[in-house]
Write a protein that holds these residues in place. Structure first.
Motif, PDB file in Angstrom:
ATOM      1  N   ARG A 273      -1.138   5.698  -1.929  1.00  0.00           N
ATOM      2  CA  ARG A 273      -0.328   4.895  -1.004  1.00  0.00           C
ATOM      3  C   ARG A 273      -0.130   3.485  -1.544  1.00  0.00           C
ATOM      4  NH1 ARG A 273      -2.755   5.725   4.773  1.00  0.00           N
ATOM      5  NH2 ARG A 273      -1.023   4.376   5.360  1.00  0.00           N
ATOM      6  N   PHE A 274      -1.194   2.884  -2.089  1.00  0.00           N
ATOM      7  CA  PHE A 274      -1.061   1.567  -2.709  1.00  0.00           C
ATOM      8  C   PHE A 274      -0.089   1.635  -3.891  1.00  0.00           C
ATOM      9  CE2 PHE A 274      -5.170   0.450  -0.684  1.00  0.00           C
ATOM     10  CZ  PHE A 274      -4.825  -0.801  -0.177  1.00  0.00           C
TER      11      PHE A 274
ATOM     12  N   GLY B 277      -6.748   6.109 -12.037  1.00  0.00           N
ATOM     13  CA  GLY B 277      -6.758   7.429 -11.396  1.00  0.00           C
ATOM     14  C   GLY B 277      -6.433   7.351  -9.926  1.00  0.00           C
ATOM     15  N   ASN B 278      -7.149   8.133  -9.120  1.00  0.00           N
ATOM     16  CA  ASN B 278      -6.910   8.147  -7.675  1.00  0.00           C
ATOM     17  C   ASN B 278      -8.067   7.490  -6.923  1.00  0.00           C
ATOM     18  OD1 ASN B 278      -8.852  10.072  -8.139  1.00  0.00           O
ATOM     19  ND2 ASN B 278      -7.904  11.661  -6.898  1.00  0.00           N
ATOM     20  N   ARG B 279      -8.821   6.647  -7.657  1.00  0.00           N
ATOM     21  CA  ARG B 279     -10.001   6.023  -7.055  1.00  0.00           C
ATOM     22  C   ARG B 279      -9.973   4.506  -6.981  1.00  0.00           C
ATOM     23  NH1 ARG B 279     -14.979   9.108  -6.332  1.00  0.00           N
ATOM     24  NH2 ARG B 279     -15.462   7.034  -5.669  1.00  0.00           N
ATOM     25  N   ALA B 280      -9.284   3.832  -7.895  1.00  0.00           N
ATOM     26  CA  ALA B 280      -9.442   2.382  -7.965  1.00  0.00           C
ATOM     27  C   ALA B 280      -8.125   1.643  -8.157  1.00  0.00           C
ATOM     28  CB  ALA B 280     -10.389   2.028  -9.096  1.00  0.00           C
TER      29      ALA B 280
ATOM     30  N   PHE C 111     -11.986   3.570  -3.832  1.00  0.00           N
ATOM     31  CA  PHE C 111     -11.811   4.321  -2.597  1.00  0.00           C
ATOM     32  C   PHE C 111     -12.224   5.768  -2.801  1.00  0.00           C
ATOM     33  CE2 PHE C 111      -8.807   0.863  -2.724  1.00  0.00           C
ATOM     34  CZ  PHE C 111      -8.915   0.304  -1.470  1.00  0.00           C
ATOM     35  N   ILE C 112     -12.510   6.462  -1.720  1.00  0.00           N
ATOM     36  CA  ILE C 112     -12.811   7.890  -1.786  1.00  0.00           C
ATOM     37  C   ILE C 112     -11.531   8.593  -2.232  1.00  0.00           C
ATOM     38  CG2 ILE C 112     -13.510   9.915  -0.454  1.00  0.00           C
ATOM     39  CD1 ILE C 112     -14.955   7.897   1.448  1.00  0.00           C
TER      40      ILE C 112
END
Length: 111
Positions: free
Chosen positions: A94-95, A107-110, A85-86
């Protein structure tokens, strides 16, 4: 609604991305693709998705502006299938809050 009814046939240029020696990873990525189309079809106001290649990876984006975020499918550095995700959307956070024990996060991407 069946997942198979919502996912269109795999375009040839996208299908090449699913040609990988790890058959289990590919099966998971194909299932994620189906879930992306199913979720879009079941979510009011999302509408049609554009399926394209971004950085050589399958990417799914709502055609209607401001109705969602792009999702890319690929494997992580260690070869695990993932949805990317971006990072500035905070979707991975959130996930992580909702499903802390379901996914492995990168991290904050996948996930």
């Amino acid at each position: 609604m069946s997942v198979l009814e919502t996912a269109p046939p795999l375009p040839e240029e996208i299908a090449a991305c699913f040609d990988h020696p790890d058959r289990q990873a590919i099966a998971i990525l194909k299932r994620l693709r189906e879930l992306i189309f199913q979720t879009a079809a079941e979510t009011p106001d999302v509408g049609e998705l554009t399926e394209s290649l971004k950085w050589g990876e399958p990417s799914y984006t709502p055609e209607k502006p401001r109705t969602g975020s792009s999702v890319r499918l690929a494997t992580t550095r260690d070869g695990k299938p993932a949805a990317f995700f971006i990072c500035h959307t905070h979707l991975v956070d959130r996930f992580r809050d909702i499903y802390p024990d379901v996914f492995t996060f990168e991290g904050n991407r996948a996930l």
